[in-house]
Design a protein around this motif. Structure first.
Motif, PDB file in Angstrom:
ATOM      1  N   VAL A 196      49.965  63.234  48.466  1.00 50.31           N
ATOM      2  CA  VAL A 196      50.891  64.064  47.681  1.00 50.31           C
ATOM      3  C   VAL A 196      52.165  63.265  47.394  1.00 50.31           C
ATOM      4  O   VAL A 196      52.774  62.705  48.312  1.00 50.31           O
ATOM      5  CB  VAL A 196      51.250  65.361  48.453  1.00 50.31           C
ATOM      6  N   ASN A 197      52.530  63.202  46.143  1.00 50.10           N
ATOM      7  CA  ASN A 197      53.812  62.613  45.741  1.00 50.10           C
ATOM      8  C   ASN A 197      54.812  63.737  45.504  1.00 50.10           C
ATOM      9  O   ASN A 197      54.445  64.771  44.924  1.00 50.10           O
ATOM     10  CB  ASN A 197      53.648  61.785  44.463  1.00 50.10           C
ATOM     11  N   LEU A 198      56.044  63.514  45.940  1.00 55.03           N
ATOM     12  CA  LEU A 198      57.026  64.599  45.895  1.00 55.03           C
ATOM     13  C   LEU A 198      58.357  64.125  45.341  1.00 55.03           C
ATOM     14  O   LEU A 198      58.685  62.933  45.423  1.00 55.03           O
ATOM     15  CB  LEU A 198      57.287  65.122  47.317  1.00 55.03           C
ATOM     16  N   ARG A 199      59.116  65.082  44.823  1.00 58.07           N
ATOM     17  CA  ARG A 199      60.530  64.863  44.507  1.00 58.07           C
ATOM     18  C   ARG A 199      61.336  65.931  45.234  1.00 58.07           C
ATOM     19  O   ARG A 199      60.921  67.089  45.282  1.00 58.07           O
ATOM     20  CB  ARG A 199      60.784  64.977  43.005  1.00 58.07           C
ATOM     21  N   PHE A 200      62.468  65.502  45.786  1.00 59.63           N
ATOM     22  CA  PHE A 200      63.308  66.419  46.566  1.00 59.63           C
ATOM     23  C   PHE A 200      64.609  66.725  45.821  1.00 59.63           C
ATOM     24  O   PHE A 200      65.034  65.934  44.951  1.00 59.63           O
ATOM     25  CB  PHE A 200      63.624  65.795  47.929  1.00 59.63           C
ATOM     26  N   ASP A 201      65.237  67.844  46.217  1.00 62.77           N
ATOM     27  CA  ASP A 201      66.413  68.302  45.460  1.00 62.77           C
ATOM     28  C   ASP A 201      67.646  67.418  45.639  1.00 62.77           C
ATOM     29  O   ASP A 201      68.590  67.521  44.855  1.00 62.77           O
ATOM     30  CB  ASP A 201      66.737  69.777  45.765  1.00 62.77           C
ATOM     31  N   GLY A 202      67.642  66.529  46.638  1.00 61.88           N
ATOM     32  CA  GLY A 202      68.773  65.614  46.780  1.00 61.88           C
ATOM     33  C   GLY A 202      68.485  64.245  46.181  1.00 61.88           C
ATOM     34  O   GLY A 202      69.245  63.295  46.394  1.00 61.88           O
ATOM     35  N   GLY A 203      67.379  64.123  45.448  1.00 60.07           N
ATOM     36  CA  GLY A 203      67.070  62.870  44.760  1.00 60.07           C
ATOM     37  C   GLY A 203      66.057  61.985  45.466  1.00 60.07           C
ATOM     38  O   GLY A 203      65.647  60.952  44.920  1.00 60.07           O
ATOM     39  N   ALA A 204      65.635  62.349  46.689  1.00 65.22           N
ATOM     40  CA  ALA A 204      64.679  61.485  47.397  1.00 65.22           C
ATOM     41  C   ALA A 204      63.280  61.606  46.782  1.00 65.22           C
ATOM     42  O   ALA A 204      62.902  62.650  46.252  1.00 65.22           O
ATOM     43  CB  ALA A 204      64.624  61.861  48.874  1.00 65.22           C
ATOM     44  N   VAL A 205      62.557  60.513  46.911  1.00 66.01           N
ATOM     45  CA  VAL A 205      61.137  60.472  46.524  1.00 66.01           C
ATOM     46  C   VAL A 205      60.323  60.632  47.806  1.00 66.01           C
ATOM     47  O   VAL A 205      60.682  60.076  48.849  1.00 66.01           O
ATOM     48  CB  VAL A 205      60.826  59.110  45.872  1.00 66.01           C
ATOM     49  N   GLY A 206      59.241  61.401  47.738  1.00 67.07           N
ATOM     50  CA  GLY A 206      58.423  61.617  48.930  1.00 67.07           C
ATOM     51  C   GLY A 206      56.989  61.163  48.719  1.00 67.07           C
ATOM     52  O   GLY A 206      56.432  61.290  47.622  1.00 67.07           O
ATOM     53  N   ARG A 207      56.403  60.574  49.767  1.00 70.08           N
ATOM     54  CA  ARG A 207      54.971  60.216  49.784  1.00 70.08           C
ATOM     55  C   ARG A 207      54.393  60.845  51.040  1.00 70.08           C
ATOM     56  O   ARG A 207      54.906  60.602  52.133  1.00 70.08           O
ATOM     57  CB  ARG A 207      54.788  58.702  49.865  1.00 70.08           C
ATOM     58  N   LEU A 208      53.342  61.630  50.886  1.00 73.30           N
ATOM     59  CA  LEU A 208      52.778  62.326  52.040  1.00 73.30           C
ATOM     60  C   LEU A 208      51.260  62.172  52.032  1.00 73.30           C
ATOM     61  O   LEU A 208      50.603  62.475  51.032  1.00 73.30           O
ATOM     62  CB  LEU A 208      53.166  63.808  51.959  1.00 73.30           C
ATOM     63  N   TRP A 209      50.722  61.694  53.149  1.00 73.51           N
ATOM     64  CA  TRP A 209      49.262  61.589  53.285  1.00 73.51           C
ATOM     65  C   TRP A 209      48.816  62.451  54.448  1.00 73.51           C
ATOM     66  O   TRP A 209      49.383  62.358  55.550  1.00 73.51           O
ATOM     67  CB  TRP A 209      48.850  60.133  53.537  1.00 73.51           C
ATOM     68  N   THR A 210      47.815  63.288  54.198  1.00 75.85           N
ATOM     69  CA  THR A 210      47.229  64.062  55.284  1.00 75.85           C
ATOM     70  C   THR A 210      45.714  63.984  55.191  1.00 75.85           C
ATOM     71  O   THR A 210      45.151  63.940  54.097  1.00 75.85           O
ATOM     72  CB  THR A 210      47.738  65.520  55.273  1.00 75.85           C
ATOM     73  N   SER A 211      45.059  63.896  56.350  1.00 68.98           N
ATOM     74  CA  SER A 211      43.611  63.721  56.354  1.00 68.98           C
ATOM     75  C   SER A 211      43.023  64.244  57.655  1.00 68.98           C
ATOM     76  O   SER A 211      43.696  64.250  58.690  1.00 68.98           O
ATOM     77  CB  SER A 211      43.282  62.219  56.224  1.00 68.98           C
ATOM     78  N   SER A 212      41.775  64.685  57.592  1.00 66.58           N
ATOM     79  CA  SER A 212      41.062  65.039  58.825  1.00 66.58           C
ATOM     80  C   SER A 212      39.842  64.147  59.026  1.00 66.58           C
ATOM     81  O   SER A 212      39.026  64.395  59.892  1.00 66.58           O
ATOM     82  CB  SER A 212      40.639  66.510  58.791  1.00 66.58           C
ATOM     83  N   VAL A 213      39.713  63.120  58.182  1.00 67.33           N
ATOM     84  CA  VAL A 213      38.550  62.223  58.286  1.00 67.33           C
ATOM     85  C   VAL A 213      38.980  60.785  58.591  1.00 67.33           C
ATOM     86  O   VAL A 213      38.204  59.847  58.418  1.00 67.33           O
ATOM     87  CB  VAL A 213      37.684  62.266  57.000  1.00 67.33           C
ATOM     88  N   ALA A 214      40.218  60.629  59.064  1.00 69.19           N
ATOM     89  CA  ALA A 214      40.760  59.289  59.313  1.00 69.19           C
ATOM     90  C   ALA A 214      40.347  58.851  60.724  1.00 69.19           C
ATOM     91  O   ALA A 214      41.150  58.869  61.666  1.00 69.19           O
ATOM     92  CB  ALA A 214      42.281  59.303  59.150  1.00 69.19           C
TER      93      ALA A 214
END
Ligand code: NAI
Length: 385
Positions: free
Chosen positions: A236-254
């Motif tokens: 998941v790529n994200l944008r936050f209200d204070g200007g930060a960029v977010g990268r989030l990885w979640t998995s159950s097969v890792a």
């Protein structure tokens, strides 16, 4: 000082999360375990409650019985923890808030955004606390990261990278096991599996630490085990209200990853790296400096970190102690309310119903974006747009 009375719904014998709550709530002696409806089987719940020391008339067989019993008492419980399966959180939390109890609800707080909004409104109109158990935000060094960001050590935050990737559902031969299968069945799990279960912890932690909320996101969701209808992996790529960029990885097969919750924060003046499986060390890289290891328990870190460190430096501190810090915050909030004073600001960090609601909005946004091959969507609940 009189102990506060604590009650629990769910968390019966053999449950995954019940023991961590009992350890956490009991650690400081602020709460006394007083009432419970611990199991979906009434007799098993009553018997287990009594074995844990509850009085016979407060070891209830069912949460409705507990609601009626506690409401009728002068010495009713001060806080109720809801640690039942997800689909029951909304109606139990709603009923206890309406009856005037403070509640700590397990995540996800609800199954829909609308239910989440209702809980937020209810918490506001009743003046009762509705906390949500993003318990990993109770780790001392997570709170220190938040304090470092807030006091400007990192400067403006450019990037936050959060992961919650484990390998416990990686066995395709086990995919039909009933204990695993329901999690990927939309009829039982809702619109999302892995993101709703684990991704929201990572997202909450990112928001908590950087002090910013997600506004938009784009998600790539996949079922690596093809028989699954819901995702077992998401980026998941994200944008936050204070200007930060977010990268989030979640998995159950890792495969090979155990709990796999990590956070990295990169600002204009420095970077931080923390991993839940090694929670006593925080890696800090100041711009043009040298990599430093910040040890939990070293003292003099920040009021938020010093307050939540429980054993001396060099000794391991883990997840039930992080939960204990959420309970310590709640004890302080409840006591401050009873005594009509302001609460200690260093304790005012427990996750709120608003955090539970934001998570639900993100869950639906991830599902929507994932279906539309990553189109960017609004990640905020309508209430906060
Ligand atoms: P589990 O299936 O291991 O245990 C659930 C317990 O709730 C059982 O004892 C069951 O008998 C009881 N129960 C079910 N329905 C009930 C009802 N109507 N009334 C009273 N008791 C009832 O589930 P687990 O893994 O402990 O998860 C419970 C909740 O905690 C879930 O919402 C899950 O998402 C959350 N969780 C949160 C974690 C965190 O880090 N914050 C970690 C693990 C789970």
């Amino acid at each position: 000082m009189a102990k506060l009375k604590w009650g629990m719904i769910g968390g019966g014998e053999g449950s995954q999360i019940g023991p961590a709550h009992r350890l956490g709530a009991g650690l400081d002696g602020a709460f006394e375990f007083t009432a419970g409806a611990l199991d979906h089987r009434a007799d098993a719940g009553r018997a287990y409650g009594q074995r844990l020391g509850l009085a016979t008339d407060r070891a209830y067989g069912d949460w409705r019985e507990m609601l009626a019993g506690e409401t009728a008492r002068d010495d009713r419980v001060d806080l109720v923890t809801v640690a039942t399966p997800n689909a029951t959180h909304f109606e139990i939390t709603k009923a206890f808030l309406e009856a005037g109890f403070h509640v700590l609800c397990e995540k996800p707080m609800t199954m829909t955004v609308e239910e989440g909004e209702e809980i937020v409104r209810l918490s506001e109109t009743t003046g009762r606390i509705c906390a949500v158990n993003y318990g990993y935000s109770g780790y001392s060094l997570v709170r220190h990261m938040k304090a470092m960001v807030a006091r400007g050590d990192l400067g403006d935050i450019r990037l936050v990278k959060a992961e919650f990737a484990h390998g416990h559902h990686a066995d395709a031969a086990d995919a039909d096991n009933p204990r695993v299968r329901w999690r990927y069945d939309p009829a039982q799990a809702g619109v999302s599996a892995q993101f709703a279960d684990c991704g929201i912890h990572a997202l909450h932690m990112a928001s908590f630490v950087i002090g910013q909320e997600a506004t938009r996101l784009s998600a790539d969701t996949v079922s690596c085990i093809s028989s699954r209808q819901l995702e077992d992996d998401a980026m998941v790529n994200l944008r936050f209200d204070g200007g930060a960029v977010g990268r989030l990885w979640t998995s159950s097969v890792a495969l090979g990853r155990q709990h796999g919750l990590t956070l990295q924060v990169f600002g204009e003046k420095g970077g931080l790296r923390w991993a839940q499986e090694h929670p006593n060390q925080l890696y800090w890289m100041p711009l043009n400096g040298r990599l430093e290891v910040i040890e939990r328990g070293a003292g003099g870190l920040s009021p938020e970190a010093d307050r939540t460190s429980r054993v001396t430096v060099g000794h391991a501190e883990g997840m039930p102690l992080a939960f204990a810090n959420i309970y310590a915050d709640l004890a302080e909030a409840i006591r401050a309310g009873k005594e009509g004073r302001m609460m200690d600001p260093a304790a005012d960090l427990y996750p709120r119903a608003s955090d539970g609601l934001r998570s639900m909005a993100a869950v639906f946004a991830v599902a929507e974006s994932g279906k539309a091959e990553g189109v960017w969507v609004d990640a905020r609940p309508p209430m906060y747009r």
